[in-house]
Design an enzyme around this catalytic site. Structure first.
Site, short mmCIF file in Angstrom:
data_model
loop_
_atom_site.label_atom_id
_atom_site.label_comp_id
_atom_site.label_asym_id
_atom_site.label_seq_id
_atom_site.Cartn_x
_atom_site.Cartn_y
_atom_site.Cartn_z
N GLU A 292 0.84 -1.13 -0.01
CA GLU A 292 0.10 0.03 -0.06
C GLU A 292 0.77 1.35 0.10
OE1 GLU A 292 -2.06 -0.65 3.67
OE2 GLU A 292 -3.36 -2.16 2.81
N CYS A 361 -0.19 33.35 11.20
CA CYS A 361 0.30 33.80 12.51
C CYS A 361 0.53 32.80 13.43
CB CYS A 361 -0.78 34.71 13.11
SG CYS A 361 -1.12 36.08 11.88
#
Ligand SMILES: *Cc1c(COP(=O)(O)O)cnc(C)c1O
Length: 439
Positions: A292, A361
């Site tokens: 996978e 920020c």
């Protein structure tokens, strides 16, 4: 040549991994498309994915494993853009999904439901029902509790399910603690001491077929040792099963995890090295090998192109503020991950040490710290490498920032595969005045 970017062999290796070359003036090309031309039209920040790199990676892996029956299930969470999914479906990949949203994505682009594996520690009944109705190939259960629930759900719905037991093999893989998943005590998988109970539940439920055993050891693995150890554990478990339990077993799933180069000096696992470890033990089992990979298929194929907004000095440090931020690429903030960053158009050999930060920020909003960079000006373009996996798919709108555009390149051609978000996208579904002014 000086000691600049061009002569840096580690960067050259990373650019080659990304399908990037330079034109005569040193500007970066993805296949034959100039990155500067692409972003002149689509703007920045923008993710650019190279079709050829993704396809080649898939094909190399598939041919390395050709000697044994195998299925490569692309781990959709690494990059779930529909075009990336469609490309891999057309290559013949299956899919490893972890949510109902990912199920809808892979069905939308035409993945064969039989080639879908549904993983995840907390699947809802709605998600399970949708997966059963779609006819997914296997549901990998991660707890005894999930099996109990799945047994009653399938009975209620009058459906049957192929189940894989995801074992927690208690193997410590050498990677970042947030992406190590095969260690005991974590939320992932069924501990080996609970396996007998899991088998009992399946045996007692006529609607459940045990078709697989699975592990997923962690991500960005750079050694084949964990795969070797995990496969030995799985084969030991197969040997311990009764003939009835073994009767319906069709595959062993080794999960994802193959690492990629981010710095340029890592020795990664090649498809042939993985094959050398997994093929001999698999050969005579009569079982299919599933893997996978997510990052391995798409990670190196993607770049994030960002523009320098300004450069400032603070506390003796040079800080380059760019228009991409942690909402676009969270890996540096979240995992302390390293992404190489190179100028799109400069071959300057001189450089200075800078921090490259975004406008969000948060102190944790940086793309790179203490990094050598040739001189940049306001408006210079930078390419953040290794941004094809766990980049856009982990992006957010934090700070009310529209998510970036995504572009796919093939040869000299490119197409937008997700347009940049607009303000309308940001506020979709919100209501400003729910009580008509009566707060
Ligand atoms: C995330 C994940 C993968 C993919 O991991 P990569 O490191 O990107 O290859 C595979 N299988 C499962 C179950 C996962 O959760």
């Amino acid at each position: 040549m000086g000691q600049g970017v061009l002569n840096n062999s580690r960067v050259d290796l990373l650019l080659a991994d990304a399908g990037i070359s330079r034109d005569r003036r040193g500007s970066l090309l993805s296949s034959d498309a100039a990155l500067a031309d692409i972003v002149a039209e689509v703007g920045t920040p923008a993710f650019i994915y190279n079709t050829d790199v993704i396809r080649t990676r898939y094909q190399n892996l598939a041919s390395a494993l050709a000697e044994v029956p195998h299925l490569i299930c692309y781990a959709v969470k690494a990059n779930s853009n529909l075009a990336v999914l469609k490309l891999l479906a057309d290559c013949g990949a299956g899919a490893d999904i972890v949510s109902g949203g990912e199920l809808n994505r892979v069905l939308a682009v035409g993945f064969d439901p039989q080639r879908i594996v549904f993983s995840g520690v907390g699947k809802t009944n709605e998600e399970l029902q949708a997966a059963l109705e779609a006819g997914v190939g296997q549901i990998n259960a991660e707890s005894v509790e999930e099996l109990v629930n799945l047994a009653s759900l399938t009975e209620r719905l009058g459906r049957s399910a192929n189940v894989g037991i995801r074992i927690n093999p208690d193997i410590v893989a050498d990677t970042h603690p947030y992406i190590a998943t095969g260690v005991g005590g974590l939320k992932f998988g069924i501990p080996i001491d609970r396996l007998p109970r899991a088998l009992e539940i399946i045996a007692a439920a006529p609607s459940l077929n045990l078709t697989g055993l699975a592990v997923h050891l962690g991500s960005q693995l750079l050694s084949t040792d964990p795969y070797r150890a995990a496969l030995a554990k799985l084969l030991g478990i197969v040997d311990s099963l009764s003939a009835t339990q073994r009767g319906s077993l069709r595959s062993l799933d080794l999960g994802g995890g193959m690492g990629i180069r981010y710095r340029g000096d890592e020795a990664t696992i090649t498809p042939d090295e993985l094959a050398a470890v997994v093929i001999p033990p698999m050969r005579d089992t009569g079982l299919q090998l599933k893997i996978e990979p997510g990052r391995y298929l798409v990670g190196s194929a993607g770049l994030l192109i960002t523009k320098v907004l300004l450069t400032k000095e603070s506390g003796g440090r040079r800080i380059v503020v760019v228009d991409a931020a942690m909402n676009d690429l969270i890996r540096p903030s979240f995992y302390d991950a390293y992404h190489a960053i190179v100028p799109v158009e400069s071959l300057e050999s001189s450089h200075s040490v800078v921090d490259i930060v975004g406008p969000v920020c948060e102190t944790g909003d940086f793309l790179a710290r203490s990094r050598d960079l040739p001189p940049v000006e306001d408006g210079s373009l930078l390419a953040v490498l290794g941004a094809g996996a766990y980049a856009f798919s982990m992006s957010s709108q934090y700070n009310s920032r529209c998510r970036a555009a995504e572009v796919m390149v093939r040869g000299g051609e490119w197409r937008i595969v997700r347009r940049r978000e607009s303000f309308e996208d940001l506020i979709r579904g919100e209501t400003a005045d729910p009580f008509r002014g009566e707060w």
